[in-house]
Design an enzyme around this catalytic site. Structure first.
Site, short mmCIF file in Angstrom:
data_model
loop_
_atom_site.label_atom_id
_atom_site.label_comp_id
_atom_site.label_asym_id
_atom_site.label_seq_id
_atom_site.Cartn_x
_atom_site.Cartn_y
_atom_site.Cartn_z
N ILE A 140 0.86 -1.17 0.00
CA ILE A 140 0.00 0.00 0.00
C ILE A 140 0.90 1.23 0.00
O ILE A 140 2.09 1.14 0.31
CB ILE A 140 -0.98 0.03 1.20
CG1 ILE A 140 -0.23 -0.03 2.54
CG2 ILE A 140 -1.98 -1.11 1.10
CD1 ILE A 140 -1.14 0.05 3.76
N ASP A 141 0.36 2.38 -0.37
CA ASP A 141 1.16 3.58 -0.52
C ASP A 141 1.74 4.06 0.82
O ASP A 141 1.21 3.74 1.89
CB ASP A 141 0.33 4.71 -1.13
CG ASP A 141 -0.17 4.39 -2.52
OD1 ASP A 141 0.51 3.61 -3.22
OD2 ASP A 141 -1.24 4.91 -2.90
N ARG A 142 2.77 4.86 0.72
CA ARG A 142 3.45 5.38 1.91
C ARG A 142 2.49 6.06 2.88
O ARG A 142 2.55 5.85 4.09
CB ARG A 142 4.55 6.35 1.47
CG ARG A 142 5.25 7.05 2.61
CD ARG A 142 6.32 8.00 2.10
NE ARG A 142 7.01 8.66 3.20
CZ ARG A 142 8.04 9.49 3.05
NH1 ARG A 142 8.49 9.76 1.84
NH2 ARG A 142 8.61 10.04 4.09
N ARG A 241 -7.51 6.02 -5.36
CA ARG A 241 -7.19 7.44 -5.52
C ARG A 241 -7.52 7.92 -6.95
O ARG A 241 -8.10 8.98 -7.14
CB ARG A 241 -5.72 7.67 -5.19
CG ARG A 241 -5.36 7.31 -3.75
CD ARG A 241 -3.86 7.23 -3.53
NE ARG A 241 -3.23 8.52 -3.73
CZ ARG A 241 -1.90 8.69 -3.75
NH1 ARG A 241 -1.09 7.65 -3.60
NH2 ARG A 241 -1.39 9.90 -3.93
#
Length: 309
Positions: A140-142, A241
């Site tokens: 998953i993204d930062r 997103r």
């Protein structure tokens, strides 16, 4: 990445473009800063001569270069606290905090989830994705918080990877988007691929995108925001997103995809990055076949934000 030879012939469509921009668009695996370093070091040749990063390409220019051998960074275990949601001899499910990168990459060789699980698992991690991503089967993204599966051996890695490929892993996210969604339920079915001009971003791409489906349920509406649950049917890069931005409701705090809406008054914990949390993760255990479901509690910043709204 070492010993790869590249050769490009410039056409009328690409003449007058800066060479560093041209190469970063052609070679998605190389960052623009890395390409600029190659140019500075004289590795990239145009018609047999070294050029600078701002060189403007000419019709029928020939670009040739060979990548230098890659230096593998030394990734070390680090004593970083982990919020463990589930663990056995095969699987580890961790609640990742905001700001933590999942695996090492350029500029982030310490403080990652991989550094933490290397210490916790004492070398018992799958090796399928190499030394940079031991145990990592998805990410998953930062600035996205929540559940991440880590595999302790190749058997469990192959089993989870197969479920991800079949889209049978349950992944339900909580998010806050800008604006008020009218429908209580909505499904976004739009292919996602690289942005046509901004190569570091993803976008709805009807021509070259991959099939992507996100199911949305409205949990609560506010004056200018909506609290939602998103269920992934597919798992494309930045899927939620990109999909939310594509319908005019980007995630609050998502500066990359247009989440510039405000919350009205200051938070006790300033907002950094998109309001997105991987809350529910469900999968069949690769060894026992038993269904396992974990739930990562909403982080403090998210709970405070809901109170403010």
């Amino acid at each position: 990445m070492g010993n790869d030879m590249y050769c490009f012939q410039i056409t009328e469509e690409t003449e007058e473009e800066r060479i560093d921009k041209f190469l970063s668009g052609m070679l998605e695996s190389l960052s623009r800063s890395y390409i600029q370093k190659l140019l500075k070091d004289g590795i990239v040749l145009v018609n047999g001569a070294a050029v600078k990063a701002n060189y403007r390409l000419k019709y029928e220019d020939e670009i040739r270069f060979e990548l230098p051998p890659a230096e593998e960074p030394d990734i070390r275990p680090e004593k970083i606290p982990l919020d463990i949601l589930y663990e056995d001899e095969d699987i580890l499910v961790v609640n990742k905090p905001k700001g933590m990168v999942v695996h090492p990459a350029a500029g982030h060789y310490t403080g990652t989830l991989v550094n933490a699980v290397m210490e916790h698992c004492r070398g018992n991690l799958s090796g399928i994705n190499g030394i940079m991503r031991p145990g990592i089967v998805h990410r998953i993204d930062r600035d996205t918080t929540g559940s991440v599966i880590v595999c302790k051996n190749d058997f469990s890695h192959n089993g989870i990877a197969a479920q991800l490929k079949e889209h049978s892993v349950i992944r339900r996210y909580r998010a806050i988007c800008c604006g008020v969604l009218k429908e209580d339920r909505k499904t976004i079915c739009a292919p996602i691929g690289r942005h046509p001009s901004e190569r570091k971003k993803m976008a709805v791409n009807e021509k070259n995108g991959k099939h992507a489906v996100t199911h949305i349920d409205v949990l609560q509406r506010f004056s200018n925001h909506t609290y939602i649950e998103c269920r992934l049917e597919t798992g494309r890069t930045h899927q939620i997103r990109v999909h939310m931005a594509s319908i005019g409701h980007p995630l609050l705090g998502d500066s990359v995809y247009g989440g510039a809406c405000k919350i009205g008054r200051a938070l006790s914990h300033p907002l950094e990055g998109q309001c997105l949390h991987a809350q529910i993760l469900g999968f069949c255990h690769p060894r026992t076949g038993q269904y396992i479901e974990t739930e990562a509690p909403l982080p403090e910043y998210f709970r405070n934000l809901l109170k403010v709204l």
